[in-house]
Design a protein around this motif. Structure first.
Motif, PDB file in Angstrom:
ATOM      1  N   VAL A  18     -35.120 -30.396 -56.764  1.00 26.45           N
ATOM      2  CA  VAL A  18     -34.905 -29.133 -56.058  1.00 26.45           C
ATOM      3  C   VAL A  18     -35.811 -28.074 -56.674  1.00 26.45           C
ATOM      4  CG1 VAL A  18     -33.280 -27.302 -55.491  1.00 26.45           C
ATOM      5  CG2 VAL A  18     -32.515 -29.681 -55.465  1.00 26.45           C
ATOM      6  N   ASP A  19     -36.786 -27.613 -55.881  1.00 26.74           N
ATOM      7  CA  ASP A  19     -37.683 -26.553 -56.336  1.00 26.74           C
ATOM      8  C   ASP A  19     -37.179 -25.246 -55.735  1.00 26.74           C
ATOM      9  OD1 ASP A  19     -39.755 -26.059 -58.027  1.00 26.74           O
ATOM     10  OD2 ASP A  19     -41.326 -26.265 -56.533  1.00 26.74           O
ATOM     11  N   ALA A  20     -36.721 -24.335 -56.594  1.00 21.30           N
ATOM     12  CA  ALA A  20     -36.092 -23.101 -56.116  1.00 21.30           C
ATOM     13  C   ALA A  20     -36.754 -21.911 -56.782  1.00 21.30           C
ATOM     14  CB  ALA A  20     -34.597 -23.122 -56.426  1.00 21.30           C
ATOM     15  N   GLY A  21     -37.273 -20.998 -55.991  1.00 23.41           N
ATOM     16  CA  GLY A  21     -37.888 -19.802 -56.542  1.00 23.41           C
ATOM     17  C   GLY A  21     -36.885 -18.930 -57.280  1.00 23.41           C
ATOM     18  N   ALA A  22     -37.398 -17.914 -57.947  1.00 25.51           N
ATOM     19  CA  ALA A  22     -36.532 -17.014 -58.717  1.00 25.51           C
ATOM     20  C   ALA A  22     -35.470 -16.387 -57.821  1.00 25.51           C
ATOM     21  CB  ALA A  22     -37.375 -15.918 -59.356  1.00 25.51           C
ATOM     22  N   GLY A  23     -34.226 -16.346 -58.326  1.00 26.08           N
ATOM     23  CA  GLY A  23     -33.133 -15.710 -57.585  1.00 26.08           C
ATOM     24  C   GLY A  23     -32.604 -16.515 -56.424  1.00 26.08           C
ATOM     25  N   VAL A  82     -31.088 -39.457 -60.450  1.00 24.65           N
ATOM     26  CA  VAL A  82     -31.506 -38.327 -61.284  1.00 24.65           C
ATOM     27  C   VAL A  82     -31.847 -37.149 -60.373  1.00 24.65           C
ATOM     28  CG1 VAL A  82     -33.234 -37.455 -62.907  1.00 24.65           C
ATOM     29  CG2 VAL A  82     -32.375 -39.806 -63.125  1.00 24.65           C
ATOM     30  N   GLY A  83     -31.235 -36.003 -60.639  1.00 20.31           N
ATOM     31  CA  GLY A  83     -31.518 -34.797 -59.863  1.00 20.31           C
ATOM     32  C   GLY A  83     -32.116 -33.715 -60.749  1.00 20.31           C
ATOM     33  N   LEU A  84     -33.291 -33.223 -60.410  1.00 18.74           N
ATOM     34  CA  LEU A  84     -33.965 -32.171 -61.170  1.00 18.74           C
ATOM     35  C   LEU A  84     -33.862 -30.845 -60.417  1.00 18.74           C
ATOM     36  CD1 LEU A  84     -37.270 -34.045 -62.158  1.00 18.74           C
ATOM     37  CD2 LEU A  84     -35.078 -34.044 -63.358  1.00 18.74           C
ATOM     38  N   PHE A  85     -33.432 -29.804 -61.112  1.00 19.17           N
ATOM     39  CA  PHE A  85     -33.295 -28.473 -60.522  1.00 19.17           C
ATOM     40  C   PHE A  85     -34.153 -27.499 -61.329  1.00 19.17           C
ATOM     41  CE2 PHE A  85     -29.530 -30.804 -59.505  1.00 19.17           C
ATOM     42  CZ  PHE A  85     -29.064 -30.347 -58.288  1.00 19.17           C
ATOM     43  N   GLY A  86     -34.984 -26.725 -60.645  1.00 17.45           N
ATOM     44  CA  GLY A  86     -35.780 -25.757 -61.390  1.00 17.45           C
ATOM     45  C   GLY A  86     -36.852 -25.117 -60.538  1.00 17.45           C
ATOM     46  N   ASP A  87     -37.898 -24.660 -61.225  1.00 18.96           N
ATOM     47  CA  ASP A  87     -38.985 -23.956 -60.546  1.00 18.96           C
ATOM     48  C   ASP A  87     -40.227 -24.081 -61.415  1.00 18.96           C
ATOM     49  OD1 ASP A  87     -40.693 -22.296 -59.218  1.00 18.96           O
ATOM     50  OD2 ASP A  87     -39.564 -20.458 -59.530  1.00 18.96           O
ATOM     51  N   SER A  88     -41.213 -24.793 -60.917  1.00 14.82           N
ATOM     52  CA  SER A  88     -42.418 -25.031 -61.717  1.00 14.82           C
ATOM     53  C   SER A  88     -43.098 -23.723 -62.114  1.00 14.82           C
ATOM     54  CB  SER A  88     -43.396 -25.918 -60.946  1.00 14.82           C
ATOM     55  OG  SER A  88     -43.768 -25.310 -59.720  1.00 14.82           O
ATOM     56  N   VAL A  92     -43.686 -31.305 -61.597  1.00 11.92           N
ATOM     57  CA  VAL A  92     -43.483 -32.750 -61.691  1.00 11.92           C
ATOM     58  C   VAL A  92     -44.065 -33.404 -60.436  1.00 11.92           C
ATOM     59  CG1 VAL A  92     -41.769 -34.599 -61.783  1.00 11.92           C
ATOM     60  CG2 VAL A  92     -41.441 -32.514 -63.142  1.00 11.92           C
ATOM     61  N   THR A  93     -45.090 -34.213 -60.625  1.00 13.79           N
ATOM     62  CA  THR A  93     -45.741 -34.883 -59.495  1.00 13.79           C
ATOM     63  C   THR A  93     -45.893 -36.369 -59.810  1.00 13.79           C
ATOM     64  OG1 THR A  93     -47.927 -34.393 -60.423  1.00 13.79           O
ATOM     65  CG2 THR A  93     -47.036 -32.819 -58.830  1.00 13.79           C
ATOM     66  N   GLY A  94     -46.308 -37.127 -58.794  1.00 14.25           N
ATOM     67  CA  GLY A  94     -46.577 -38.545 -59.009  1.00 14.25           C
ATOM     68  C   GLY A  94     -45.370 -39.436 -58.856  1.00 14.25           C
ATOM     69  N   TYR A  95     -44.298 -38.934 -58.225  1.00 14.12           N
ATOM     70  CA  TYR A  95     -43.092 -39.739 -58.010  1.00 14.12           C
ATOM     71  C   TYR A  95     -42.742 -39.707 -56.524  1.00 14.12           C
ATOM     72  CZ  TYR A  95     -42.593 -39.594 -63.076  1.00 14.12           C
ATOM     73  OH  TYR A  95     -42.807 -39.745 -64.428  1.00 14.12           O
ATOM     74  N   PRO A  96     -43.389 -40.541 -55.721  1.00 11.43           N
ATOM     75  CA  PRO A  96     -43.165 -40.502 -54.265  1.00 11.43           C
ATOM     76  C   PRO A  96     -41.739 -40.845 -53.849  1.00 11.43           C
ATOM     77  CG  PRO A  96     -44.496 -42.424 -54.900  1.00 11.43           C
ATOM     78  CD  PRO A  96     -44.401 -41.549 -56.106  1.00 11.43           C
ATOM     79  N   ASP A  97     -41.012 -41.572 -54.690  1.00 12.00           N
ATOM     80  CA  ASP A  97     -39.628 -41.939 -54.343  1.00 12.00           C
ATOM     81  C   ASP A  97     -38.624 -40.835 -54.650  1.00 12.00           C
ATOM     82  OD1 ASP A  97     -40.487 -44.404 -53.470  1.00 12.00           O
ATOM     83  OD2 ASP A  97     -40.166 -45.390 -55.402  1.00 12.00           O
ATOM     84  N   VAL A  98     -39.083 -39.785 -55.319  1.00 10.01           N
ATOM     85  CA  VAL A  98     -38.208 -38.661 -55.645  1.00 10.01           C
ATOM     86  C   VAL A  98     -38.294 -37.644 -54.506  1.00 10.01           C
ATOM     87  CG1 VAL A  98     -37.772 -36.751 -57.234  1.00 10.01           C
ATOM     88  CG2 VAL A  98     -38.435 -38.998 -58.131  1.00 10.01           C
ATOM     89  N   GLU A  99     -37.187 -37.431 -53.800  1.00  5.67           N
ATOM     90  CA  GLU A  99     -37.186 -36.503 -52.661  1.00  5.67           C
ATOM     91  C   GLU A  99     -37.360 -35.071 -53.142  1.00  5.67           C
ATOM     92  OE1 GLU A  99     -34.336 -35.028 -48.943  1.00  5.67           O
ATOM     93  OE2 GLU A  99     -33.596 -36.516 -50.368  1.00  5.67           O
ATOM     94  N   ARG A 100     -38.277 -34.338 -52.553  1.00  9.44           N
ATOM     95  CA  ARG A 100     -38.520 -32.943 -52.922  1.00  9.44           C
ATOM     96  C   ARG A 100     -37.789 -32.030 -51.931  1.00  9.44           C
ATOM     97  NH1 ARG A 100     -42.455 -33.024 -56.831  1.00  9.44           N
ATOM     98  NH2 ARG A 100     -42.513 -30.742 -56.860  1.00  9.44           N
TER      99      ARG A 100
END
Length: 542
Positions: free
Chosen positions: A21-26, A198-204, A216-224
């Motif tokens: 999960v890519d989530a911008g600030a706020g 595995v679930g990743l939450f954050g903002d690059s 985080v790139t290079g993982y086609p099986d990880v849903e964005r």
């Protein structure tokens, strides 16, 4: 009712698929993470209890750990831990493999340690301070590296961890080390009898620490999954963030609030007067210096603004600034103890005062004790305004209020010793310099450390939010960052440009209602053009 992002997260968890999960600030990232945890605790509780499984929730800081634990009611099925705590808890029991891996890594090192004493009788332990491989004491970085080696080299260990934790959720993934991302996505995701999700939450773009993985790139099986809401900021501030980051356009949640943004360039104003000039203009617009958060790049800039620059400089020269600003230095700790006593006394917080004195083994049992202690405190409060730091330490000692620690006494003795080597001599000079400074600088330092000022570093407010924010930019403050270089080429890929843009984004996005950015240095024409473009909807003070 769940929003579409939360629904996608829940579906991925139910189908045991890994996601990011890519989530911008706020955007309410932590809200989505907590909703995911609550879903698992409801829908998967029976299965987890039957199989002995747990949900791992990995955080970057202890503050975030406590917040998430509280929001899920401290449910025992959720193990909330920092990444180091989580990994160490999983590899600690494999002592033999740990010992072998430590020796192997050491043999491969260009600067190996003597590990002859690291025998099977020595237990491997994880310590915050005092790393000593020969005695089996490993550090933060060792935990990450050893975990990676053990898990990547043992599919069986990966399956054991994945079976214990069929769900692993990571908060602030961008701050997680690349080694840890590999452990999670290359070896744990999809492993185990029931497929670990595995679930990743954050903002690059909120990666501001150099050790973080960032994007985080290079993982086609990880849903964005992109979360494009902004639950924090007013529209004017969101407009600036969107101009800065057009690839993730955020929309406000709820009733729109107009907000207010200001860009201060002030090239006709002398550089050393630009901050006071900007603050004066904000005063006239109804801003409050007491409540508007002022963000500086460095502690050095804060020390100048707070009038304890000489104290900061003494620690900078001695290469001890970090210990000053985390309060672990013996002198710093003693100052904070003195200031806590004086603050409680002056504010007439008797319960706090008694507690502070009791913590220092000073009991008030008789009426005469109260009078004696009150007189001593009055004397110490008065001495702080006119005396040097060393003299105030002596006054506190003589009154019995605060006894100097062993470390302080040893430091003070060093100033009178003779025939010191160069290193010891430099340390003694540092001690003399600190003790001779006016205690008024210690008072200012204490106010900042206790959060009694509106000042903070831009790094120190990550994850926080404030009504009004003033971001102060001085490109001479730190060579690791260059705002002019970044603004002149905002799409550039150089590390310094990315680092600077991320920090600027984090700083500006802390504001809820009003934002002001004050440049203390002149901008090049290209940089000024970008800044004006980003703040086109606000007020530019040329």
């Amino acid at each position: 009712m769940a929003d579409h992002v939360t629904e996608r997260v829940i579906l991925a968890l139910d189908e045991r698929r890994s996601f990011l999960v890519d989530a911008g600030a706020g955007a309410g990232k932590t809200y989505t993470l907590v909703q995911a945890l609550r879903h698992l605790l409801t829908a998967r509780r029976t299965d987890l209890e039957r199989t002995g499984g747990k949900i791992a929730c990995i955080t970057y800081t202890n503050v975030a750990k406590d917040e998430i634990r509280e929001r899920v009611g401290a449910d025992p099925l959720v193990i909330v831990a920092t990444i180091h705590e989580f990994l160490w808890a999983e590899i600690e029991r494999f002592q033999s493999q740990l010992r072998t891996t430590i020796i192997t890594r050491n043999d491969e090192s260009t600067d190996p340690h003597d590990l002859e004493t690291l025998t099977s009788d020595v237990a491997i332990s994880y310590v915050q301070l005092g790393r000593n491989l020969a005695k089996g004491r490993i550090s933060h970085d060792d935990v990450l590296a050893l975990s990676h080696r053990l898990v990547s080299g043992s599919p069986k260990l990966a399956r054991i961890i994945a079976d214990r934790f069929p769900y692993i959720l990571v908060d602030e993934y961008q701050d997680t080390s690349p080694l840890t991302v590999e452990v999670l996505l290359d070896h744990l995701a999809g492993a185990g009898r029931r497929r670990c999700a595995v679930g990743l939450f954050g903002d690059s773009m909120q990666q501001i620490y150099r050790t973080g993985a960032g994007e985080v790139t290079g993982y086609p099986d990880v849903e964005r999954i992109t979360k494009d809401e902004n639950r924090r900021s007013a529209q004017a501030i969101i407009d600036v963030l969107n101009a800065m980051r057009p690839e993730l356009v955020q929309k406000p949640v709820g009733l729109p609030v107009p907000g207010e943004v200001h860009l201060f360039l002030q090239q006709a104003v002398p550089k050393d007067e630009r901050l006071s000039s900007a603050l004066g203009q904000l005063d006239r617009l109804g801003w409050s210096r007491e409540t508007a958060k002022r963000l500086f790049l460095t502690h050095r800039a804060i020390a100048r603004d707070m009038d304890y620059a000489d104290l900061h400089e003494a620690y900078r020269k001695a290469k001890r600034v970090e210990s000053l600003h985390d309060g672990t230095d013996p002198f710093a700790s003693h100052i904070l103890d003195i200031e806590a006593l004086c603050e409680a006394f002056e504010s007439e917080d008797h319960a706090l005062l008694v507690g502070l004195l009791a913590a220092k083994k000073m009991k008030i049992t008789k009426h005469e004790d109260k009078g004696r202690i009150s007189q001593a405190l009055r004397s110490m409060v008065a001495s702080r305004a006119t005396m040097a730091i060393g003299a105030v330490f002596d006054r506190a000692q003589e009154s019995g209020l605060l006894i100097k620690s062993v470390e302080i006494n040893a430091r003070e003795r060093s100033t009178t010793e003779k025939d010191l080597d160069d290193r010891a001599q430099r340390k003694a000079e540092h001690v003399r310099a600190v003790l001779a400074l006016p205690y008024s600088q210690a008072i200012a330092y204490g106010l900042y450390m206790n959060g009694q000022t509106p000042l903070a570093t831009q790094h120190g407010v990550k994850g926080a939010e404030f009504g009004d924010v003033v971001v102060v930019i001085d490109d001479k403050a730190w060579t690791m960052y260059s705002m002019d270089e970044m603004l002149a080429d905002p799409s550039g890929t150089k590390d310094r440009i990315t680092r600077t843009k991320n920090l600027f984004y984090v700083s500006c996005s802390r504001a809820k209602n009003r934002l002001a950015v004050v440049f203390l240095n002149n901008l090049s024409p290209a940089a000024e053009h970008t800044a004006r473009t980003w703040f086109v909807g606000g007020t530019v003070h040329p």
